[in-house]
Design a protein around this motif. Structure first.
Motif, short mmCIF file in Angstrom:
data_model
loop_
_atom_site.label_atom_id
_atom_site.label_comp_id
_atom_site.label_asym_id
_atom_site.label_seq_id
_atom_site.Cartn_x
_atom_site.Cartn_y
_atom_site.Cartn_z
N ASP A 208 0.81 -1.23 0.00
CA ASP A 208 0.00 0.00 0.00
C ASP A 208 0.84 1.27 0.00
N LYS A 209 2.16 1.10 0.17
CA LYS A 209 3.07 2.25 0.10
C LYS A 209 3.83 2.29 -1.22
N GLY A 210 3.49 1.37 -2.12
CA GLY A 210 4.13 1.35 -3.43
C GLY A 210 5.45 0.62 -3.46
#
Length: 326
Positions: A208-210
């Motif tokens: 979800d933070k890439g």
């Protein structure tokens, strides 16, 4: 305090590829995790030691039990070989999406690199969506150079073996065999006590933070068994009210038991604990002449080696995996 059939509190793991079937199919509806991918049913892995949840020993963990009961719990030969370390990790896995392509090192390489055991494992498919597949091994003769070239060119899938699966499909995954669990598969996994995994390819996923998950390209290349097998799936013919052997290897033996009548078990000569994983139905374990323990679908129970006689009473048609060390 005398030993008895032991249940443990499941250790649930949130995974990027996890889903809801541990809750909806295997009744682990206590899970607070949005994507529960794994339920560690019995674990001796450092940092994730299973804790007893039934009877007088509730609250004690597996390591404490081995320290107190030694061979009475695990079997004398098992204790002599493994000491304080419980030799197996027992899991349920729910793959709502495809897992990374990975490989595990064998005992020698794992000891050299991580001072740990290797990881040989097996899978038994409990449920599979239509069209679901596993990746197991290679689909042709491959050498290290070819493998690395395909990996670098983004064409690794060209040489991987895809296996369509259904309920009851069984696969033995020795250390060194490239593998991945596909989307839509709920399975039981029996493995050596090890959490050493080399991730080869993760489908370019990010969290979800890439961030992408770490890959272990060089470590994996030296751990892979590049041999091609004509047949990867374990073939077996199960019969009613008897144990059918699925896998026998130096690390564990796993049987499939489909029963609708009571079965008397005498394990005096086995000299090992037995683990039952309930795949379907419900049953009771009768022991010490009068005591009974209920076991439901999705539950796992460990029978101590010292409990050398007990009776399994099914509530209708019941299916379990039976795991021990010969």
């Amino acid at each position: 305090m005398s030993l008895y059939p032991l249940k443990f509190t499941p250790i649930l793991k949130d995974k990027i590829w996890g889903g809801s079937k541990l809750k909806t199919v295997l009744n682990k509806d206590f899970s607070p995790l949005p994507n529960a991918g794994e339920s560690w049913e019995i674990s001796g892995v450092e940092g994730d030691i299973s804790e007893v949840c039934n009877g007088n020993l509730a609250g004690n963990n597996l390591e404490e039990l081995i320290e107190i009961y030694m061979g009475d719990l695990v079997g004398d030969k098992v204790y002599e070989k493994f000491g304080m370390e419980f030799p197996l990790l027992i899991k349920f896995i729910d793959a709502n999406d495809v897992l990374s392509i990975q490989v595990h090192p064998d005992d020698a390489l794992s000891k050299e690199r991580h001072n740990a055991f290797g990881k040989t494992e097996m899978w038994y498919v409990i449920e599979a969506d239509k069209g679901s597949e596993l990746i197991v091994g290679f689909n042709q003769e491959v050498d290290k150079e070819t493998y690395l070239r395909k990996l670098e060119d983004g064409k690794l899938e060209d040489i991987l073996n895809n296996e369509p699966v259904k309920k009851g499909s069984c696969f033995f995954i020795p250390a060194g065999r490239v593998h991945a669990i596909g989307k839509g598969i709920l399975l039981a996994e029996i493995q050596q006590t090890s959490d050493v995994t080399y991730r080869i390819y993760d489908w370019n996923r990010t969290d979800d933070k890439g961030n992408s998950r770490e890959l272990h390209t060089e470590l994996a290349a030296d751990a892979i068994d590049y041999r091609f097998e004509k047949k990867y799936e374990t073939e077996y013919e199960s019969g009613i009210n008897k144990s059918t052997e699925l896998v026998h290897c130096p690390y564990f033996t796993t049987n499939f038991l489909d029963f609708d009548k009571s079965i008397n078990m005498d394990i005096l000569e086995l000299n090992s604990f037995i683990i039952y994983m309930c795949m379907e139905g419900d049953f009771q374990i009768e022991y010490d002449g009068k005591e009974k323990l209920n076991v439901s679908k999705g539950e796992t129970v460990l029978i101590p080696a010292s409990l050398d006689h007990f009776v399994l009473h099914p509530d209708g048609k019941t299916q379990v995996l039976e795991v021990f060390i010969k």
